[in-house]
Design an enzyme around this catalytic site. Structure first.
Site, mmCIF file in Angstrom:
data_model
loop_
_atom_site.group_PDB
_atom_site.id
_atom_site.type_symbol
_atom_site.label_atom_id
_atom_site.label_comp_id
_atom_site.label_asym_id
_atom_site.label_seq_id
_atom_site.Cartn_x
_atom_site.Cartn_y
_atom_site.Cartn_z
ATOM 1 N N HIS A 1 51.624 -27.534 -13.508
ATOM 2 C CA HIS A 1 51.029 -28.315 -12.419
ATOM 3 C C HIS A 1 49.511 -28.194 -12.518
ATOM 4 O O HIS A 1 48.999 -27.359 -13.263
ATOM 5 C CB HIS A 1 51.506 -27.806 -11.056
ATOM 6 C CG HIS A 1 51.021 -26.419 -10.769
ATOM 7 N ND1 HIS A 1 51.672 -25.290 -11.230
ATOM 8 C CD2 HIS A 1 49.911 -25.973 -10.108
ATOM 9 C CE1 HIS A 1 51.001 -24.213 -10.857
ATOM 10 N NE2 HIS A 1 49.924 -24.599 -10.172
ATOM 11 N N HIS B 1 43.110 -27.768 -14.428
ATOM 12 C CA HIS B 1 43.766 -27.333 -15.663
ATOM 13 C C HIS B 1 45.262 -27.184 -15.425
ATOM 14 O O HIS B 1 45.708 -27.167 -14.275
ATOM 15 C CB HIS B 1 43.187 -25.989 -16.125
ATOM 16 C CG HIS B 1 43.501 -24.878 -15.171
ATOM 17 N ND1 HIS B 1 42.774 -24.677 -14.012
ATOM 18 C CD2 HIS B 1 44.484 -23.945 -15.179
ATOM 19 C CE1 HIS B 1 43.292 -23.647 -13.362
ATOM 20 N NE2 HIS B 1 44.330 -23.187 -14.039
#
Length: 180
Positions: A37, A120
């Site tokens: 995620h 990220h």
């Protein structure tokens, strides 16, 4: 008391590509692809009443769908790397969405996020990694680019307190609205 955060899900095919990168780094604990995620705002351990307030405020977020792409890999931790990640290409839409989540959390009494937003996807947690293999991984994946993917919703996730996070559960999802 739930441990919550908001984030974006990674499409299955992109997650599979990231999963295929796993391996070759001594000292890496690879993240399961179902847990990939992009965190927007870590909320933390809060009581149920505040969790309900946050959920209600998130329903009012006005943002358009947008596209994202992952590009390159890196590490957090400098000389003592502790996480390996796939980077997210710069996106003004993503930054606006993250800022909105930050503002909601602060208005509801949470302290400001202490870390600068660095979007990220965490690929692995690192514990005393062998630097040669880590540098080799980074060199061989420096040109990685995912396919561009559409973001049409964000998610309120929960997690159990554990080392390295996960597994994560979707508590609520919020559709982004086209035409805003």
């Amino acid at each position: 008391m739930p441990r919550l955060f908001t984030g974006l899900e990674i499409p299955e095919d992109v997650a599979f590509d990231l999963f295929l990168m796993q391996g070759g780094v001594s000292g890496a604990r690879w993240i399961h692809r179902d847990s990939y995620h992009i965190t927007l705002r870590f909320i933390g351990d809060i009581d149920d009443a505040l969790a309900r307030e946050i959920s209600l405020e998130l329903e009012g977020v006005a943002a358009r769908p947008f596209r994202l792409q992952l590009a390159g890999c890196g590490v957090f931790g400098g000389n003592k790397p502790h996480a390996l990640f796939a980077a997210v290409e710069e996106s003004a839409d993503l930054r606006r969405l993250q800022f909105t989540h930050e503002r909601i959390c602060q208005l509801l009494g949470l302290p400001p996020e202490s870390r600068k937003f660095a979007p990220h996807v965490t690929l692995a947690r690192l514990k005393d990694p062998e630097l040669r293999s880590l540098h080799g991984f980074l060199a061989s994946h420096s040109l990685y680019r995912s396919r561009p993917f559409d973001v049409d919703r964000f998610v309120l996730f929960s997690s159990r307190p554990s080392r390295g996070g996960g597994p994560y559960a979707v508590e609520e999802f919020y559709q982004l609205q086209a035409g805003l």
